[in-house]
Scaffold this motif. Structure first.
Motif, PDB file in Angstrom:
ATOM      1  N   THR A   2       0.627  -1.175  -0.062  1.00 56.24           N
ATOM      2  CA  THR A   2       0.326  -0.180  -0.509  1.00 56.24           C
ATOM      3  C   THR A   2       0.579   0.911   0.466  1.00 56.24           C
ATOM      4  O   THR A   2       0.587   2.419  -0.413  1.00 56.24           O
ATOM      5  CB  THR A   2      -1.203  -0.009   1.176  1.00 56.24           C
ATOM      6  OG1 THR A   2      -0.176  -0.280   2.240  1.00 56.24           O
ATOM      7  CG2 THR A   2      -1.864  -1.392   1.009  1.00 56.24           C
ATOM      8  N   ASP A   3       2.220   1.552   0.525  1.00 56.32           N
ATOM      9  CA  ASP A   3       3.216   2.258  -0.006  1.00 56.32           C
ATOM     10  C   ASP A   3       3.024   2.602  -1.046  1.00 56.32           C
ATOM     11  O   ASP A   3       4.003   3.729  -1.276  1.00 56.32           O
ATOM     12  CB  ASP A   3       3.910   2.347   1.095  1.00 56.32           C
ATOM     13  CG  ASP A   3       5.116   0.864   1.178  1.00 56.32           C
ATOM     14  OD1 ASP A   3       4.704  -0.044   0.137  1.00 56.32           O
ATOM     15  OD2 ASP A   3       5.831   0.792   1.733  1.00 56.32           O
ATOM     16  N   LYS A   4       3.383   1.852  -1.814  1.00 60.82           N
ATOM     17  CA  LYS A   4       3.433   1.961  -3.646  1.00 60.82           C
ATOM     18  C   LYS A   4       2.432   2.849  -4.381  1.00 60.82           C
ATOM     19  O   LYS A   4       1.178   2.678  -4.132  1.00 60.82           O
ATOM     20  CB  LYS A   4       3.918   0.955  -3.853  1.00 60.82           C
ATOM     21  CG  LYS A   4       4.805  -0.490  -3.254  1.00 60.82           C
ATOM     22  CD  LYS A   4       4.965  -1.205  -4.279  1.00 60.82           C
ATOM     23  CE  LYS A   4       5.071  -1.757  -5.339  1.00 60.82           C
ATOM     24  NZ  LYS A   4       5.446  -3.715  -5.840  1.00 60.82           N
ATOM     25  N   LEU A   5       2.755   3.247  -5.486  1.00 59.36           N
ATOM     26  CA  LEU A   5       2.456   4.473  -6.454  1.00 59.36           C
ATOM     27  C   LEU A   5       1.971   3.129  -7.533  1.00 59.36           C
ATOM     28  O   LEU A   5       3.053   2.334  -7.933  1.00 59.36           O
ATOM     29  CB  LEU A   5       2.915   5.223  -6.415  1.00 59.36           C
ATOM     30  CG  LEU A   5       3.340   6.575  -5.730  1.00 59.36           C
ATOM     31  CD1 LEU A   5       4.077   7.595  -6.501  1.00 59.36           C
ATOM     32  CD2 LEU A   5       2.097   6.855  -5.655  1.00 59.36           C
ATOM     33  N   THR A   7       0.421   3.660 -11.056  1.00 53.43           N
ATOM     34  CA  THR A   7       1.019   4.751 -12.728  1.00 53.43           C
ATOM     35  C   THR A   7      -0.073   4.737 -13.325  1.00 53.43           C
ATOM     36  O   THR A   7      -0.497   2.936 -14.215  1.00 53.43           O
ATOM     37  CB  THR A   7       2.109   4.239 -13.479  1.00 53.43           C
ATOM     38  OG1 THR A   7       3.225   4.744 -12.673  1.00 53.43           O
ATOM     39  CG2 THR A   7       1.389   5.516 -14.918  1.00 53.43           C
ATOM     40  N   PRO A  24       0.893   9.048 -11.928  1.00 55.83           N
ATOM     41  CA  PRO A  24       1.086   8.274 -10.393  1.00 55.83           C
ATOM     42  C   PRO A  24       0.130   7.967  -9.498  1.00 55.83           C
ATOM     43  O   PRO A  24      -1.248   9.066  -9.641  1.00 55.83           O
ATOM     44  CB  PRO A  24       2.230   8.827  -9.832  1.00 55.83           C
ATOM     45  CG  PRO A  24       1.987  10.358  -9.838  1.00 55.83           C
ATOM     46  CD  PRO A  24       1.172  10.898 -11.109  1.00 55.83           C
ATOM     47  N   GLN A  25      -0.733   7.420  -9.211  1.00 53.98           N
ATOM     48  CA  GLN A  25      -1.670   7.400  -7.950  1.00 53.98           C
ATOM     49  C   GLN A  25      -1.199   6.480  -6.751  1.00 53.98           C
ATOM     50  O   GLN A  25      -0.499   5.176  -6.986  1.00 53.98           O
ATOM     51  CB  GLN A  25      -2.829   6.491  -8.588  1.00 53.98           C
ATOM     52  CG  GLN A  25      -3.457   7.087  -9.757  1.00 53.98           C
ATOM     53  CD  GLN A  25      -5.382   6.382 -10.294  1.00 53.98           C
ATOM     54  OE1 GLN A  25      -5.257   5.558 -10.369  1.00 53.98           O
ATOM     55  NE2 GLN A  25      -6.221   7.779 -10.304  1.00 53.98           N
ATOM     56  N   HIS A  26      -1.282   6.644  -5.096  1.00 55.15           N
ATOM     57  CA  HIS A  26      -1.829   6.073  -4.417  1.00 55.15           C
ATOM     58  C   HIS A  26      -2.737   4.780  -4.613  1.00 55.15           C
ATOM     59  O   HIS A  26      -3.618   5.200  -4.496  1.00 55.15           O
ATOM     60  CB  HIS A  26      -1.489   6.771  -3.250  1.00 55.15           C
ATOM     61  CG  HIS A  26      -0.692   7.804  -2.983  1.00 55.15           C
ATOM     62  ND1 HIS A  26       0.942   7.309  -2.086  1.00 55.15           N
ATOM     63  CD2 HIS A  26      -0.298   8.705  -3.188  1.00 55.15           C
ATOM     64  CE1 HIS A  26       1.448   7.803  -2.392  1.00 55.15           C
ATOM     65  NE2 HIS A  26       0.879   9.245  -2.480  1.00 55.15           N
ATOM     66  N   MET A  27      -2.131   3.599  -4.274  1.00 55.77           N
ATOM     67  CA  MET A  27      -3.079   2.333  -3.901  1.00 55.77           C
ATOM     68  C   MET A  27      -3.339   2.430  -2.868  1.00 55.77           C
ATOM     69  O   MET A  27      -2.382   2.154  -2.007  1.00 55.77           O
ATOM     70  CB  MET A  27      -2.142   0.970  -4.576  1.00 55.77           C
ATOM     71  CG  MET A  27      -1.587   0.730  -5.942  1.00 55.77           C
ATOM     72  SD  MET A  27      -1.369  -0.981  -6.422  1.00 55.77           S
ATOM     73  CE  MET A  27       0.400  -0.528  -5.539  1.00 55.77           C
ATOM     74  N   ALA A  28      -4.709   2.150  -1.986  1.00 54.73           N
ATOM     75  CA  ALA A  28      -5.220   2.104  -0.777  1.00 54.73           C
ATOM     76  C   ALA A  28      -5.811   0.756  -0.802  1.00 54.73           C
ATOM     77  O   ALA A  28      -5.009  -0.297  -1.284  1.00 54.73           O
ATOM     78  CB  ALA A  28      -7.006   1.960  -1.370  1.00 54.73           C
TER      79      ALA A  28
END
Length: 331
Positions: A2-5, A7, A24-28
């Motif tokens: 979850t701390d990864k981004l 695309t 880029p988007q944060h993954m919940a």
């Protein structure tokens, strides 16, 4: 994880491909029942282009991630009792979300990847072959020995329909707008080829069938092609309307189906499954078994990097795309 981004290709406005950007988007964190898929590849479909203009039947809220189909590897799961585990290769099917490095899904949005396909082929398999299967088997009731006419035979849906029609034992007439597109139809097994920019296709169909006409016609193009189809349909034939790649639907004059004793049938393969989950499962299993038994494959026209998604959409808009257009995402 979850701390990864991730695309993703995000559509911000309805101005067309120019409104699509890579971001880029944060993954919940995953919720219970969800799976994380690391996408390997995805495929373009005409509805992807239409959605960038707000012209498709389904109109997602802005902003949204493009992409209806793809393939990837399950990398994380919060569905321990489900049918999929980490490391499984799966097909991704949804209305949006495939053009991204990661997709968050439920088990109903994925299915096992057919074993005989490469990642690129698998990415292009779901939407077009599902449309062909629902069209010919569920809606058109195509029988072995019947004559099938496929319009737009060099496009994704057309190519899949030619291949499936041959696998079902039909005599297949393929019609398209160029020699390059007809070459794809021939590679897929078409028995007869018609360039409808050179010859009036209804006359050619009547000649090929000795005046009987085509038992089943698949029309993903629309416009005047739809209208002309009724000039070469057999008595009690089935005209399957699967789209309007030409820009508009044709006009139906009700006297023609009466004169021909034929049926005009609308096809929305995705909605078919959403409205009837039991039928969706039946179709999914039947298509996968038939595809593996007959080695059915999409024909890949060009592979694009994810960063060139707008260029790929513009090529589709110009009708330059031949065969399925693949967006390469993973290594």
């Amino acid at each position: 994880m979850t701390d990864k981004l991730a695309t993703a290709t995000i559509c911000h406005d309805l101005s067309g491909p120019g409104g699509v950007r890579l971001e880029p988007q944060h993954m919940a964190p995953l919720a219970p029942g969800q799976l994380r898929v690391r996408m390997k590849a995805a495929a373009l479909n005409f509805p992807d282009l239409l959605m960038t203009y707000g012209k498709y039947q389904f109109k997602p809220n802005l902003p949204f991630t493009l992409g209806m189909e793809g393939v990837g590897i399950i990398e994380e799961t919060m569905d321990p009792a489900g049918p999929y585990k980490v490391g499984d290769a799966v097909l991704y099917k949804s209305k949006t979300g495939a053009f991204a490095t990661y997709a968050t899904v439920t088990a109903s949005q994925v299915e096992p990847m057919p074993k005989h396909l490469t990642y690129a082929e698998a990415a292009a398999f779901s939407v077009t072959f599902l449309t062909a299967y629902v069209s010919l088997i569920e809606r058109g009731r195509l029988k072995a020995g019947e004559t099938l006419l496929v319009l737009g035979a060099g496009g994704g849906v057309g190519q899949a329909t030619v291949a499936l029609g041959k696998a079902l034992g039909a005599s297949v007439i393929a019609a398209a707008s160029s020699a390059d597109k007809l070459a794809i139809a021939k590679e897929s097994g078409a028995d007869h080829l018609i360039n409808y920019h050179e010859d009036p296709f209804p006359e050619r169909v009547q000649k090929i069938t000795n005046g009987r006409g085509a038992d089943v016609i698949l029309d993903p193009v629309g416009g005047t092609f739809f209208e002309q189809s009724l000039d070469c349909i057999a008595w009690s034939g089935r005209l399957l309307v699967a789209g309007f790649a030409g820009g508009e639907f044709g006009v139906l004059k009700a006297d023609l189906p009466v004169t021909k004793g034929c049926s005009v049938i609308g096809v929305r393969a995705g909605e078919f499954g959403r409205r009837d989950p039991i039928a969706r499962e039946r179709v999914s299993i039947g298509l996968r078994k038939l595809a593996e038994a007959k080695k059915l494959r999409p024909i890949i026209g060009k592979v694009w990097p994810l960063a060139q998604i707008s260029d790929a959409l513009y090529a589709m808009e110009r009708r330059d795309a031949i065969g399925k257009q693949i967006i390469l995402i993973g290594d």
